[in-house]
Design a protein around this motif. Structure first.
Motif, mmCIF file in Angstrom:
data_model
loop_
_atom_site.group_PDB
_atom_site.id
_atom_site.type_symbol
_atom_site.label_atom_id
_atom_site.label_comp_id
_atom_site.label_asym_id
_atom_site.label_seq_id
_atom_site.Cartn_x
_atom_site.Cartn_y
_atom_site.Cartn_z
ATOM 1 N N ALA A 193 0.846 -1.195 0.000
ATOM 2 C CA ALA A 193 0.000 0.000 0.000
ATOM 3 C C ALA A 193 0.883 1.248 0.000
ATOM 4 N N CYS A 203 -3.248 -0.418 5.282
ATOM 5 C CA CYS A 203 -3.737 -1.763 4.969
ATOM 6 C C CYS A 203 -5.228 -1.844 5.282
ATOM 7 N N ARG A 210 -8.923 -0.473 -1.188
ATOM 8 C CA ARG A 210 -7.670 -1.122 -0.784
ATOM 9 C C ARG A 210 -6.654 -1.020 -1.917
ATOM 10 N N PHE A 213 -0.758 -4.198 0.982
ATOM 11 C CA PHE A 213 -0.592 -4.476 2.405
ATOM 12 C C PHE A 213 0.543 -3.675 3.021
ATOM 13 N N ALA A 214 0.559 -3.670 4.344
ATOM 14 C CA ALA A 214 1.664 -3.120 5.119
ATOM 15 C C ALA A 214 2.467 -4.291 5.675
ATOM 16 N N THR A 286 -5.162 -9.758 2.674
ATOM 17 C CA THR A 286 -3.935 -8.964 2.558
ATOM 18 C C THR A 286 -4.199 -7.481 2.319
ATOM 19 N N GLY A 287 -5.329 -7.168 1.718
ATOM 20 C CA GLY A 287 -5.566 -5.783 1.320
ATOM 21 C C GLY A 287 -5.131 -5.492 -0.098
ATOM 22 N N THR A 288 -4.601 -6.495 -0.810
ATOM 23 C CA THR A 288 -4.297 -6.300 -2.230
ATOM 24 C C THR A 288 -5.578 -6.490 -3.035
ATOM 25 N N LYS A 313 -4.613 -8.749 9.539
ATOM 26 C CA LYS A 313 -3.535 -7.979 8.910
ATOM 27 C C LYS A 313 -3.810 -6.481 8.960
ATOM 28 N N SER A 314 -5.075 -6.113 9.133
ATOM 29 C CA SER A 314 -5.393 -4.689 9.264
ATOM 30 C C SER A 314 -4.865 -4.116 10.572
ATOM 31 N N GLY A 317 -0.303 -5.979 10.213
ATOM 32 C CA GLY A 317 0.410 -6.062 8.953
ATOM 33 C C GLY A 317 0.547 -7.499 8.486
ATOM 34 N N HIS A 318 1.251 -7.669 7.390
ATOM 35 C CA HIS A 318 1.429 -8.987 6.774
ATOM 36 C C HIS A 318 2.748 -9.580 7.254
#
Length: 388
Positions: A193, A203, A210, A213-214, A286-288, A313-314, A317-318
């Motif tokens: 991100a 994220c 979105r 990810f972070a 993941t947020g991707t 993950k929010s 992070g990942h």
């Protein structure tokens, strides 16, 4: 597995951005966002580090600690904490299994000042250190299936205990990708991100806006035992693992199969034993754009009746290879407290047909489905029932 032994979790050790004690972690999960920062290596990128980590604070003495990457050190610290949490001693550990999900060392390079620099390239170095320190000499496996690695390690440990290869096993993983090399690699792959105003909002799993990810870091390890062994020694039981599955897309080298076929198969196999009644899903999230889209389709086909879908993950992070074991640690803490946090940053869900947690879930689920989907279409799922 007909006739298989029941497998329970009797210990949980973790070193995460939110803390390394259950109460500290649960308290941190009540905050609106996780402790994200801008990366020093690249201020356009958000990271979620473990604050003030020092291996010596968790391990009294480790002469080979200098050969371990930061991610491996986090894994070792988590394993020592898991053994202590389970109350396991030398008699139980001597023939215990050891199953770890780990990742590559992106900083490895030949060095004139380090005779055994070859060890920097070997992800199983921490496995050897851990075996020597804890006296573990049973079944073992080091797994490198990208972001599915630690979930798959848990699955392999589950099978080893269930089929009688071991009465006790440690399973989990650790990872850290906060180095300049790792940040650069992820950024060039287009999965991070960027363009955010505040790092804690970078994220945003399952949100329409979105963009990636972070990076997080941490370690989590669990002690698994067959139920008879745990009861015989009077162990406290945290949860029971009832199913594990994995699959491989075989499509893209980085992204998931857009159809979600193989990933969905792994989910279904886990649900056959776990069921969907009173289910909470611990999503990969993941947020991707692509991962959340494919995972959302898999969830819509199989888990629309779940009481909630969490996306940790929010908040941390990942964690790459360690993401699954870290998210299970958080899930068990939340299940014990009957309180799952909302998905941070989720303002406009990408799908309206999923029970994504926009508000906290104040219930204790009877079943947890852990999902991990990694680079190259590596898929792993785990079905867990919190013990009551």
């Amino acid at each position: 597995m007909n006739g298989a032994r029941r497998v329970v979790i009797t210990g949980s050790g973790f070193v995460l951005p939110l803390g390394s004690a259950r109460e500290d972690v649960f308290s941190a999960l009540q905050r609106p966002h996780g402790p994200f920062l801008r990366s020093v290596a690249d201020p356009e990128v958000a990271i979620c580090p473990v604050p003030d980590f020092d291996l010596k604070a968790h391990v009294s003495r480790c002469k080979n600690g200098r050969y371990l990457t930061r991610g491996q050190q986090l894994c070792l610290a988590a394993a020592v904490r898991a053994v202590d949490d389970a109350g396991l001693g030398p008699d139980e550990l001597g023939q215990a299994g050891l199953f770890l999900g780990l990742g590559p060392n992106l900083q490895a390079r030949p060095r004139d000042d380090k005779a055994l620099w070859l060890l920097d390239y070997l992800p199983n170095t921490v496995t050897s250190v851990m075996a020597g320190m804890l006296g573990i000499h049973g079944e073992n496996l080091t797994i490198l299936t990208a972001c599915a690695a630690s979930t798959q390690a848990l699955g392999q440990a589950f099978r080893a205990v269930a089929t009688g290869l071991a009465d006790v096993a440690l399973a989990g993983g650790g990872d850290s990708r906060l180095s300049p090399e790792a940040v650069r690699a992820y950024k060039q792959a287009g999965v991070l991100a960027t363009g955010f105003d505040r790092p804690e909002l970078a994220c945003r799993p399952f949100d329409r806006d979105r963009c990636g990810f972070a990076i997080g870091e941490g370690g989590a390890v669990f002690a698994l035992e067959c139920l008879e062994h745990a009861r015989a020694r009077g162990a406290r039981i945290l949860a029971e693992i009832v199913s594990a599955s994995s699959s491989l897309d075989g499509g893209s080298l980085t992204g998931p199969d857009p159809t979600g076929h193989a990933g969905g198969t792994a989910v279904l196999r886990c649900l056959e034993a776990l069921g969907t009644e009173d289910l909470c899903v611990l999503a990969h999230g993941t947020g991707t754009v692509l991962n959340d889209s494919v995972e959302g389709e898999i969830l819509a086909r199989n888990t629309t009746q779940a009481m909630g879908i969490a996306a940790f993950k929010s908040r941390i992070g990942h964690l790459a290879a360690a993401c699954g074991c870290a998210e299970l640690a958080l899930g068990l803490i939340c299940a014990g407290k009957a309180h799952f946090p909302a998905i941070a940053g989720l303002e406009t869900p990408c799908r309206d047909d999923l029970p994504l947690l926009r508000e906290p879930l104040r219930r204790s689920p009877r079943a947890l489905l852990l999902q991990s989907f990694g680079f190259g279409g590596q898929n792993a799922c785990l079905g867990v029932r919190p013990w009551s």
